[in-house]
Every structure is written in structure tokens, then in C-alpha cells.
Motif scaffolding. Structure first.
Motif, mmCIF file in Angstrom:
data_model
loop_
_atom_site.group_PDB
_atom_site.id
_atom_site.type_symbol
_atom_site.label_atom_id
_atom_site.label_comp_id
_atom_site.label_asym_id
_atom_site.label_seq_id
_atom_site.Cartn_x
_atom_site.Cartn_y
_atom_site.Cartn_z
ATOM 1 N N PRO A 1 39.719 19.799 29.296
ATOM 2 C CA PRO A 1 40.047 20.096 30.698
ATOM 3 C C PRO A 1 41.329 19.408 31.156
ATOM 4 C CG PRO A 1 38.156 18.631 30.568
ATOM 5 C CD PRO A 1 38.435 19.088 29.170
ATOM 6 N N LEU A 2 42.077 20.124 31.970
ATOM 7 C CA LEU A 2 43.353 19.640 32.508
ATOM 8 C C LEU A 2 43.399 19.975 33.990
ATOM 9 C CD1 LEU A 2 46.248 18.484 31.876
ATOM 10 C CD2 LEU A 2 46.964 20.873 31.613
ATOM 11 N N ILE A 3 43.803 19.007 34.795
ATOM 12 C CA ILE A 3 43.934 19.196 36.239
ATOM 13 C C ILE A 3 45.406 19.124 36.616
ATOM 14 C CG2 ILE A 3 43.284 18.361 38.533
ATOM 15 C CD1 ILE A 3 40.918 19.305 36.996
ATOM 16 N N ALA A 4 45.868 20.122 37.361
ATOM 17 C CA ALA A 4 47.234 20.120 37.890
ATOM 18 C C ALA A 4 47.193 19.716 39.363
ATOM 19 C CB ALA A 4 47.861 21.497 37.735
ATOM 20 N N PHE A 5 47.957 18.680 39.697
ATOM 21 C CA PHE A 5 48.007 18.212 41.082
ATOM 22 C C PHE A 5 49.203 18.843 41.790
ATOM 23 C CE2 PHE A 5 45.127 15.314 39.281
ATOM 24 C CZ PHE A 5 44.435 14.664 40.301
ATOM 25 N N SER A 6 48.901 19.528 42.872
ATOM 26 C CA SER A 6 49.937 20.201 43.663
ATOM 27 C C SER A 6 49.739 19.836 45.128
ATOM 28 C CB SER A 6 49.863 21.716 43.470
ATOM 29 O OG SER A 6 50.842 22.368 44.252
ATOM 30 N N GLU A 7 50.434 18.777 45.562
ATOM 31 C CA GLU A 7 50.309 18.231 46.910
ATOM 32 C C GLU A 7 48.851 17.896 47.197
ATOM 33 O OE1 GLU A 7 51.987 19.039 51.431
ATOM 34 O OE2 GLU A 7 52.479 20.434 49.833
ATOM 35 N N ASP A 8 48.179 18.647 48.109
ATOM 36 C CA ASP A 8 46.797 18.336 48.461
ATOM 37 C C ASP A 8 45.789 19.182 47.692
ATOM 38 O OD1 ASP A 8 47.760 16.502 50.246
ATOM 39 O OD2 ASP A 8 47.460 17.749 52.023
ATOM 40 N N ARG A 9 46.242 19.878 46.653
ATOM 41 C CA ARG A 9 45.356 20.762 45.889
ATOM 42 C C ARG A 9 45.216 20.278 44.443
ATOM 43 N NH1 ARG A 9 48.028 26.360 45.925
ATOM 44 N NH2 ARG A 9 45.980 27.084 45.159
ATOM 45 N N CYS A 10 44.072 20.599 43.848
ATOM 46 C CA CYS A 10 43.831 20.382 42.423
ATOM 47 C C CYS A 10 43.529 21.738 41.784
ATOM 48 C CB CYS A 10 42.648 19.441 42.213
ATOM 49 S SG CYS A 10 42.986 17.728 42.624
ATOM 50 N N LEU A 11 44.242 22.040 40.686
ATOM 51 C CA LEU A 11 44.125 23.338 40.034
ATOM 52 C C LEU A 11 43.725 23.151 38.578
ATOM 53 C CD1 LEU A 11 47.513 24.797 41.369
ATOM 54 C CD2 LEU A 11 45.278 24.886 42.499
ATOM 55 N N THR A 12 42.915 24.082 38.043
ATOM 56 C CA THR A 12 42.509 24.013 36.643
ATOM 57 C C THR A 12 42.282 25.423 36.102
ATOM 58 O OG1 THR A 12 41.027 22.900 35.094
ATOM 59 C CG2 THR A 12 40.024 23.843 37.074
ATOM 60 N N SER B 1 51.712 29.748 41.221
ATOM 61 C CA SER B 1 51.066 29.537 42.527
ATOM 62 C C SER B 1 51.671 28.386 43.315
ATOM 63 C CB SER B 1 49.563 29.286 42.329
ATOM 64 O OG SER B 1 49.365 28.101 41.575
ATOM 65 N N SER B 2 52.190 27.379 42.647
ATOM 66 C CA SER B 2 52.706 26.221 43.387
ATOM 67 C C SER B 2 53.463 25.272 42.478
ATOM 68 C CB SER B 2 51.552 25.464 44.067
ATOM 69 O OG SER B 2 50.629 25.054 43.090
ATOM 70 N N GLU B 3 54.171 24.309 43.100
ATOM 71 C CA GLU B 3 54.847 23.253 42.343
ATOM 72 C C GLU B 3 53.824 22.201 41.916
ATOM 73 O OE1 GLU B 3 59.252 23.240 44.448
ATOM 74 O OE2 GLU B 3 57.638 22.026 45.322
ATOM 75 N N ILE B 4 54.020 21.643 40.737
ATOM 76 C CA ILE B 4 53.077 20.673 40.193
ATOM 77 C C ILE B 4 53.757 19.305 40.104
ATOM 78 C CG2 ILE B 4 51.730 20.028 38.157
ATOM 79 C CD1 ILE B 4 51.437 23.041 37.601
ATOM 80 N N LYS C 1 38.195 19.507 45.522
ATOM 81 C CA LYS C 1 37.506 20.301 44.507
ATOM 82 C C LYS C 1 38.506 21.224 43.819
ATOM 83 C CE LYS C 1 33.439 23.203 43.803
ATOM 84 N NZ LYS C 1 32.916 22.320 42.751
ATOM 85 N N ALA C 2 38.478 21.193 42.480
ATOM 86 C CA ALA C 2 39.472 21.951 41.710
ATOM 87 C C ALA C 2 39.283 23.458 41.878
ATOM 88 C CB ALA C 2 39.378 21.578 40.235
ATOM 89 N N GLU C 3 40.407 24.118 42.073
ATOM 90 C CA GLU C 3 40.405 25.584 42.162
ATOM 91 C C GLU C 3 40.630 26.161 40.762
ATOM 92 O OE1 GLU C 3 43.289 26.841 45.119
ATOM 93 O OE2 GLU C 3 43.129 24.879 46.113
ATOM 94 N N ILE C 4 39.795 27.122 40.370
ATOM 95 C CA ILE C 4 39.926 27.757 39.057
ATOM 96 C C ILE C 4 40.966 28.863 39.141
ATOM 97 C CG2 ILE C 4 38.728 28.913 37.167
ATOM 98 C CD1 ILE C 4 37.625 26.163 37.711
ATOM 99 N N ILE C 5 42.026 28.709 38.359
ATOM 100 C CA ILE C 5 43.083 29.736 38.281
ATOM 101 C C ILE C 5 42.954 30.389 36.897
ATOM 102 C CG2 ILE C 5 45.538 30.221 38.481
ATOM 103 C CD1 ILE C 5 44.310 29.027 41.013
ATOM 104 N N SER D 1 33.523 16.113 37.960
ATOM 105 C CA SER D 1 33.441 14.672 38.230
ATOM 106 C C SER D 1 34.665 14.158 38.986
ATOM 107 C CB SER D 1 33.287 13.895 36.919
ATOM 108 O OG SER D 1 34.489 13.912 36.166
ATOM 109 N N LEU D 2 35.788 14.816 38.800
ATOM 110 C CA LEU D 2 36.985 14.398 39.525
ATOM 111 C C LEU D 2 36.767 14.520 41.032
ATOM 112 C CD1 LEU D 2 39.827 13.391 38.636
ATOM 113 C CD2 LEU D 2 40.656 15.687 39.147
ATOM 114 N N HIS D 3 35.959 15.480 41.417
ATOM 115 C CA HIS D 3 35.645 15.680 42.831
ATOM 116 C C HIS D 3 34.450 14.837 43.259
ATOM 117 C CE1 HIS D 3 34.920 17.539 46.698
ATOM 118 N NE2 HIS D 3 33.726 17.950 46.305
ATOM 119 N N THR D 4 33.361 14.865 42.488
ATOM 120 C CA THR D 4 32.130 14.179 42.896
ATOM 121 C C THR D 4 32.218 12.668 42.757
ATOM 122 O OG1 THR D 4 31.208 14.489 40.671
ATOM 123 C CG2 THR D 4 30.714 16.180 42.325
ATOM 124 N N VAL D 5 32.937 12.185 41.744
ATOM 125 C CA VAL D 5 33.035 10.744 41.512
ATOM 126 C C VAL D 5 34.287 10.152 42.138
ATOM 127 C CG1 VAL D 5 33.201 8.932 39.760
ATOM 128 C CG2 VAL D 5 31.691 10.900 39.381
#
Length: 592
Positions: free
Chosen positions: A428-439, A470-473, A457-461, A448-452
Motif C-alpha cells: 500500500p502507498l498513500i499520496a498526500f495532496s494538501e488535506d487529502r490522502c489518495l491510494t 487529480s491533484s499535486e502530490i 480517510k484515504a480516497e481510492i483512485i 490504520s492511517l486513518h483510524t490510528v
């Protein structure tokens, strides 16, 4: 006028079994040879004149510095440097009674009581303490007058009678210094070889061999920090406790000494009670109260370390204007939570004017969500959408009013390669784009990145192409086991990114890929420039490799004991762990 006394001598009295007893420290004139062997005395009737607006500093060696605000400052000289003493001056109308006017007409001389109430430099401008200092300007002369009158009307078996009839003097001088535990502890350590705070010290200036027209009674030093604790324990107010300590200290200067014998103790205890009752002041005498505390099993508080206790920061001025603090592994414990003790320390620091700024690899929404749990988010908290901060490893920096002042994005080619690697190896890989998390796909570690860690909460792309469009990372995070990160992911991506990106770690089971040259230190430096703050004004607390530059930049860098070896190597001090409330300990120990 004779010069002020300057040389402090160690006390000749043995230590008391009571931890809260006053001590007498004798003082001598700088040059006895320069004074006449005998000066004329003038026996005076017992009339007392209290000069209005009489305020000055304590302790002899130093100089006076006046400013436009009518404040007087004086340096207190010691072997280890100087500590300034401050006292506020206010003017009062002089009110004369008919009796006083009649006395003047009959040309009877008055005994002038020169009372000086002082605040030690490290005491902040706490409203209650300032009010007490003003009240002491009236209360201390009242206590002196009452005690002096009793000297002529009572017979004592144990009191040192070197000061007997004060009517033979023209002026009686007495200084009262209000300070904190740290200051009085230094006095105890330097002059008595006892490394702990006491509630009151009496420092005599009287030299019986000199027949002077001025009775330089001495100085009474009171720790308002200890007095505040004792007031709570004994069920009365801080002003009541300070009055009790003034009476105790004054009696020591007048020759009473409860440490000489049981009879001397009883005599001084009775005198305390009589003066307090005569003045209508609340509370028992200090000797009586100390025995009550001993009977109730109250422990002696050891103040030998340099940590300020919880709730005591009101008695200290901040050493720093800002505290920059990391989140994961620092402010958060191993359960990714802020303890109540740490939250209280942050609130206390903030209430004392210290600005707490978060510098983290997290997004701003994640920090707000975490601090909201302990009521530290929002307008009156330490974080909001309108406060400054350094986020996403310094890639997003927000300044005044929470406005973005800096943003750095990751090379799109690095992002594409990492996303394809994630799909190919099912890591799994999470892309951080300002206030969003994408995967790209669902995975328990993503959740767990969200719950812990409280990240959005990561958006599934569904595809790499769509995610990139979709956005700058700003950064990427691989999620794996600690072993997988250390043995596979880190070596591979450290080589694969080359000079296009850097790899860092905040926690063992996550590998972060960020733009080259990224560091919290750069983000903090940029924010300081924006705010007009120098590194000398900040303290930084962190634990990870990503905190190294921030710790190096700060005037005081504190690495927690659970941190990386690189962080501890550059820190000024190493604190206790995040699971032991390391941030709270650092604030109490070093920020004030």
C-alpha cells in the motif's frame, strides 16, 4: 546614608528537622574600618512613620536602574552571576491623622519604617502576586509596629536581645523579596549548602557592635511558589500564608530562634500566634502549621531537580517565545494519543504566553482532529485552520491567520514509479495532496492511517493515471512491516529516487518519499522568517530523523529518549520517552 549591605555569610544555625522553617543568614558591612567606631544615638518615643511610595530593590551589591515606568531594578551579585530584582513603584496620597499632626506640632520625632517590597525578576506579572506585593506595602509595617511594641512590653527567656528598644533609632529598614522556588533554592544551596527550596529565609543585616541611627533589620525572602502549595494544604489564601511567613521571618530578625531549644520554640510559636491574632490575620503560626503538617504525614517536597511542578509555571517567566513540537513519537505516545498530563502542560504553557507550534509529517486536518480530543484545537487551542504550523514534513507551511506561505511538490516521475511499484508488489502507498490522502486499493494498513494516525480517510483512485491527474502530490508513504521497510523498501527507493527525491522515516513501519532537501527545519526556518522570530526564541521537541534540522536550528533542542540516534546526537538534551509524557516533562523542566 550608609551604603547597603552586600556580603552574605553562611548561617551559623544548625539545620532544622522541619522542611518549612525559616533560616537566618547574617550579613556584614563591606568595610567596617571605614565607619566611625561609635555614632550618636537618639532615643525616640514609639511613633512610627511609614513613608509613602517607598519601594526599592533587595540585596546590596549592584546598581539602580530607573525607567519611564517608575520601575527600579537592581542586580543581585553572586558567585555564579547576577539575577535582577524588580519592584514596581506606585504613588499614594499621604494621609495624616490628627494625632500625627499633633505629634509633629509638638516636635516629637517619629520612627521611620522604611519597607521595601520586591519581586524577583523571574516572577511573571501575575495579577495575584502583584496585588499581594501592593498589600504587603501596608501589611509589613503593621507587623513591624506590632512586634516592636511587644519588645518593650514582654519578657523573653530565649530571645537574643541585641535588638531591644527600637526607639533609639531614627529609621528601621526592612526588605521583603517575593520569589519562586528556583531562586530561594539557589540561595539555600549557595549560602547554606542545602539543595532544596524553603518557604522563607531571614537574612539579618543588624550588627550590634555598631551604634547606628539606622536599624538595618535585614531581608525576608519568601517563595510564593512554596507558599501557594502550603496555602492549599492549610486551607487558606496565598496572602494569608505570606503574612504568616512575614511574621515568622520578622521574629527571626528580632532574635527569636525556634531551633535553639524546646523552650525557644514554644516562645517563638506563642509570639507568632499573638502577632497574627493581634493583627487580625488568618491562619496559625508557621511553627504550629509545620507540626500539624508533620502530624498529618505531609511529605517533604524535594526540589533538587530543575523540573517545575505541574501548576507552578505561573511563578516563572518563559525562557522561550515559541515551542515547536513534533507529533508522532513525541507529542503522541505509542498508542498515538496525547496524555492528559501532556495536554495540561501544553495548556499551561499557552496560558503563560508561550506559543506552541506543531511541526509534523502529518496533514493539518489530522493534527486538528487529534488535538480536538483533548480540547486543544480551535480558537482558544494551539492549532486551528487559522494558526501557523509546519505540516507534511515542511512541504506545507502556514503562517499568520493560517494562510499558506510555502508548498513543495514531489517530482511527478517519482510519483508514477512509486504508484506502479505499489500495484506490482501489492504494497500500500498513500499520496498526500494538501488535506487529502489518495491510494490505489483498499488495505488494512491504509485504514490504520486513518483510524490510528487520524489522517483523512484515504480516497481510492482506480488508476495511476487518474490519481496523478487529480491533484499535486507533496509526499508519498509506503506502509509495510518494520522489517520490510528496513530491508527492502528503504534500500531500493534510496537508490531509485537518486537526486529527484529523498527518503525519510518518522516511524519504523512507514517509508516517506519527499522532494529533495525537504526538512522540517527548512519549514520552521521559513515560518520564523515570516513571523519575525529568531531561533534564539524557540525550543524544539522531537524524536525522529525528520526532526534533526529542527532540533539543530532551535536555541534548545530536546530529543526524547525513544527517538532515533541521529536526533539524540544533535539535541542539546535528551528527555524522557513519549510514553512517560516527555513533552510535559520538557516543558516543566526547560521552558520556564
Amino acid at each position: 546614608m550608609l551604603s547597603r549591605l552586600s556580603l552574605l555569610l553562611r548561617t551559623l544555625l544548625p539545620p532544622s528537622p522541619s522542611s518549612m522553617a525559616a533560616r537566618v543568614i547574617s550579613r556584614a558591612l563591606p568595610s567596617l574600618a571605614a565607619l566611625p567606631s561609635k555614632l550618636p544615638s537618639s532615643p525616640l518615643p514609639h511613633r512610627f512613620h511609614i513613608p509613602h511610595s517607598e519601594t526599592a530593590s533587595l540585596f546590596g551589591r549592584g546598581r539602580f536602574i530607573s525607567n519611564d515606568n517608575s520601575c527600579i531594578a537592581r542586580q543581585f551579585g553572586g558567585r555564579n552571576g547576577t539575577a535582577a530584582v524588580l519592584a514596581a513603584r506606585r504613588e499614594y496620597r499621604k494621609v495624616r491623622s490628627r494625632r500625627a499632626a499633633a505629634a509633629k506640632k509638638s516636635k516629637e520625632k517619629e520612627l521611620e519604617l522604611s519597607v521595601k517590597i520586591c519581586l524577583e525578576e523571574q516572577l511573571p506579572e501575575d495579577p495575584e502576586i502583584l496585588d499581594i506585593a501592593e498589600m504587603m506595602r501596608l501589611n509589613v509595617p503593621m507587623a513591624m509596629k506590632f512586634a516592636f511594641e511587644r519588645l518593650n512590653n514582654s519578657e523573653y527567656k530565649t530571645r537574643d536581645t541585641s535588638i531591644d528598644d527600637v526607639g533609639c533609632f531614627e529609621t528601621v529598614e526592612l526588605s521583603v523579596l517575593l520569589c519562586n522556588d528556583e531562586f530561594i533554592q539557589k540561595l539555600n544551596k549557595e549560602w547554606r549548602d542545602e539543595d532544596h527550596a524553603t518557604d522563607v529565609l531571614s537574612m539579618s543585616q543588624h550588627i550590634p557592635e555598631l551604634n547606628l541611627p539606622i536599624l538595618m533589620l535585614g531581608d525576608i525572602v519568601i517563595s510564593v511558589e512554596t507558599a501557594a502549595r502550603q496555602a492549599v494544604e492549610r486551607g487558606h489564601t496565598l496572602i494569608d500564608e505570606i503574612r504568616i511567613l512575614v511574621v515568622h521571618g520578622l521574629l527571626h530578625l528580632l532574635g527569636f530562634d525556634h531551633e535553639l531549644s524546646d523552650e525557644a520554640e514554644e516562645e517563638m510559636e506563642n509570639e507568632e500566634e499573638l502577632i497574627l491574632k493581634g493583627l487580625g490575620w488568618k491562619g496559625k503560626g508557621l511553627i504550629h502549621s509545620a507540626y500539624d503538617a508533620g502530624a498529618n504525614g505531609s511529605p517533604h517536597t524535594d526540589c533538587s531537580d530543575d523540573r517545575k511542578r505541574e501548576g507552578s509555571l505561573r511563578f516563572y517567566k518563559p525562557k522561550f517565545s515559541y515551542i515547536f513540537c513534533d507529533m508522532d513519537g513525541t507529542l503522541l505516545n505509542s498508542q498515538s494519543q496525547i496524555s492528559l498530563s501532556t495536554a495540561e502542560a501544553l495548556k499551561e504553557a499557552s496560558s503563560r504566553g508561550v506559543k506552541v507550534v506543531i511541526a509534523t509529517g502529518k496533514t493539518r486536518p489530522a493534527v486538528i482532529n487529534i488535538l480536538k480530543i483533548v480540547n486543544l484545537a480551535g480558537k482558544n487551542g494551539i492549532i486551528s485552520e487559522f494558526s501557523p504550523g509546519v505540516f507534511v514534513q515542511g512541504l506545507l507551511v502556514y503562517g499568520r491567520q493560517g494562510r499558506e506561505i510555502s508548498r513543495r511538490n514531489l517530482d511527478p516521475s517519482v510519483c508514477r514509479e512509486a504508484l506502479l511499484y505499489s500495484l506490482e508488489h501489492n504494497i500500500p502507498l498513500i499520496a498526500f495532496s494538501e488535506d487529502r490522502c489518495l491510494t490505489l486499493f483498499e488495505h488494512p494498513l491504509v485504514d490504520s492511517l486513518h483510524t490510528v494516525y487520524h489522517e483523512p480517510k484515504a480516497e481510492i483512485i482506480p488508476s495511476v493515471k487518474q490519481l496523478l491527474a487529480s491533484s499535486e502530490i507533496q509526499k508519498l508513504i509506503f506502509l509495510d512491516t518494520s522489517e520490510g521497510v528496513a530491508s527492502t523498501l528503504r534500500p531500493y527507493w534510496a537508490e531509485a529516487t537518486g537526486d529527484r527525491a529523498s527518503v525519510v522515516q518518522a516511524v519504523p513501519d512507514m517509508l516517506e518519499i519527499v522532494p529533495p532537501g525537504t526538512s522540517k527545519g527548512n519549514g520552521v526556518r521559513m515560518l520564523l522568517d515570516h513571523l519575525g522570530v529568531t531561533p534564539n526564541e524557540i525550543m524544539a521537541i522531537g524524536d525522529g530523523e525528520n526532526d534533526v534540522e529542527m532540533l539543530e536550528l532551535a536555541s534548545l533542542g530536546v530529543a526524547l529518549s525513544n527517538g532515533s540516534e541521529k536526533a539524540k546526537a544533535v539535541a542539546n538534551v535528551i528527555g524522557i520517552s513519549n510514553d512517560e509524557d516527555g513533552v510535559a516533562d520538557a516543558i516543566y523542566r526547560y521552558a520556564f
